[in-house]
Design an enzyme around this catalytic site. Structure first.
Site, mmCIF file in Angstrom:
data_model
loop_
_atom_site.group_PDB
_atom_site.id
_atom_site.type_symbol
_atom_site.label_atom_id
_atom_site.label_comp_id
_atom_site.label_asym_id
_atom_site.label_seq_id
_atom_site.Cartn_x
_atom_site.Cartn_y
_atom_site.Cartn_z
ATOM 1 N N GLU A 36 1.183 -1.183 0.101
ATOM 2 C CA GLU A 36 -0.081 0.442 0.150
ATOM 3 C C GLU A 36 1.021 1.685 -0.046
ATOM 4 O OE1 GLU A 36 -3.299 0.196 -0.289
ATOM 5 O OE2 GLU A 36 -3.564 -1.117 -0.533
ATOM 6 N N CYS A 191 -11.851 2.542 -15.306
ATOM 7 C CA CYS A 191 -12.354 3.242 -15.218
ATOM 8 C C CYS A 191 -10.728 4.525 -14.836
ATOM 9 C CB CYS A 191 -13.666 3.921 -13.703
ATOM 10 S SG CYS A 191 -14.007 5.327 -13.638
ATOM 11 N N CYS A 198 -16.208 2.603 -20.596
ATOM 12 C CA CYS A 198 -17.579 2.297 -19.601
ATOM 13 C C CYS A 198 -18.089 1.299 -20.660
ATOM 14 C CB CYS A 198 -18.307 4.412 -20.256
ATOM 15 S SG CYS A 198 -16.854 5.371 -18.997
ATOM 16 N N CYS A 201 -18.063 -1.210 -17.796
ATOM 17 C CA CYS A 201 -17.666 -0.471 -16.472
ATOM 18 C C CYS A 201 -18.973 -1.193 -16.607
ATOM 19 C CB CYS A 201 -17.912 0.831 -16.719
ATOM 20 S SG CYS A 201 -17.759 0.959 -14.804
ATOM 21 N N CYS A 207 -24.539 5.174 -13.745
ATOM 22 C CA CYS A 207 -23.203 6.043 -13.774
ATOM 23 C C CYS A 207 -23.571 7.761 -13.655
ATOM 24 C CB CYS A 207 -21.974 5.752 -14.350
ATOM 25 S SG CYS A 207 -20.534 7.588 -14.410
#
Length: 354
Positions: A36, A191, A198, A201, A207
């Site tokens: 991370e 995205c 899109c 997605c 959205c």
């Protein structure tokens, strides 16, 4: 809506998500945490070889806590944002000293560790332990800002608060480990910042940014300011035996804690460099030869670097200053040094006619 979003993301992840990244193997809190921190402002493809080398050298929190800081910085060299590496070791030391070598399973206690914020703490809880905790890294911010048409720059308090509310709203109680990976993967793979896909997605049907034609506009960028231009002399002082003078930079600030080459202000002329270098560094040198100037861009300014070769007559003696050290020229690139300095030391030198 929350269940619908999570369900669609998980179904997409089962088919298309990334499941074989190095930090997916043996998902301990330590391994998740290191990944991370490395992934902050750095692409996955860049991180993978660094992560694998880092894990080979520091396989657990104890080995990281006990390692020389130069060793840690050397394994970070090239990733940039070096405060991350220093904070990583500070947190490792705290885990050993205050938590018996085990990462706490409490969000607040995790956030108390140096360099761990709300999203990173949540990622550790979700990814390593399967505990329900909401993440909000850069990819997730982009997904949520578009899905809910959240206007404004995510660095603004009100915008960030709204995004956190959406993140909490959509985080499921089951399969939270897969969900957090799914929403990060969606932002990284579908995205995307430019030219989002899109058509593929799982959240496209409702959205709001897509419905309003705002996918290119959201999330909004940070208001830009012109970056200032700065200059510095970079001194390559070499003795007759081929040793190069290296200087450890202060622990905070640009390239903090790394070894680099000594610098002097460009208000000093080329002819004055040997005299000023002797006064500032205690090294008698002469024969200043300017090399090709290059520019390096930091997050908040551009730096024009003027490298200059200087000769130190004789063989260098032991330095009294612990922040200065002679290093064989061929070994200098193996230290924990900034990438631009490593590139300078390994490429053919080109003199400049002034």
């Amino acid at each position: 809506m929350a269940d619908s979003v999570a369900d669609r993301l998980l179904a997409w992840y089962d088919q298309h998500g990334r499941k074989n990244l190095p930090w997916h193997e043996d998902r301990t809190p330590y391994r998740v945490w290191v990944s991370e921190i490395m992934l902050q402002q750095t692409q996955v493809t860049t991180v993978i070889p660094y992560y694998e080398a880092f894990m080979a050298r520091f396989p657990d929190v104890k080995s990281l806590a006990e390692a020389p800081v130069d060793d840690v910085l050397q394994h970070w060299s090239g990733l940039g944002y070096y405060a991350r590496a220093r904070n990583l070791q500070k947190a490792a030391k705290a885990v050993m000293a205050d938590h018996g070598g085990e990462f706490p399973k409490d969000q607040e206690q995790l956030e108390a560790l140096t360099g761990i914020g709300r999203s990173t703490a949540a990622a550790i809880l979700a990814q390593a332990h399967g505990i329900r905790a909401s993440i909000l890294d850069g990819n997730v911010k982009r997904v949520l800002a578009r899905y809910h048409a959240v206007h404004g720059w995510p660095g603004q308090t009100a915008v960030l608060r709204a995004l956190w509310e959406h993140a909490e709203q959509h985080t499921p109680h089951e399969r939270v480990r897969d969900y957090t990976q799914a929403i990060m993967d969606l932002g990284a793979m579908v995205c995307t910042r430019r030219k989002p896909d899109c058509e593929h997605c799982p959240l496209a049907d409702d959205c709001e940014a897509r419905a309003q034609g705002l996918t290119a506009a959201l999330p909004e960028s940070k208001p830009k300011k012109a970056k200032p231009e700065k200059e510095t002399w970079l001194l390559m002082i070499e003795d007759d035996a081929g040793n190069l003078l290296m200087e450890r930079r202060p622990p905070s600030g640009i390239w903090g804690g790394l070894w680099s080459l000594p610098e002097l202000d460009t208000a000093i002329t080329l002819d004055e460099l040997p005299e000023v270098a002797e006064r500032e560094l205690g090294i008698a040198c002469d024969d200043a030869q300017p090399l090709s100037v290059f520019r390096h861009t930091f997050s908040h300014y551009h730096l024009h670097i003027h490298p200059v070769r200087l000769r130190h007559a004789g063989t260098a003696a032991e330095m009294d200053n612990s922040d200065l050290a002679w290093q064989p020229r061929e070994d200098a690139p193996t230290l924990g040094i900034p990438s631009p300095i490593r590139k300078l030391l390994t490429q053919p030198e080109q003199t400049t006619l002034l």
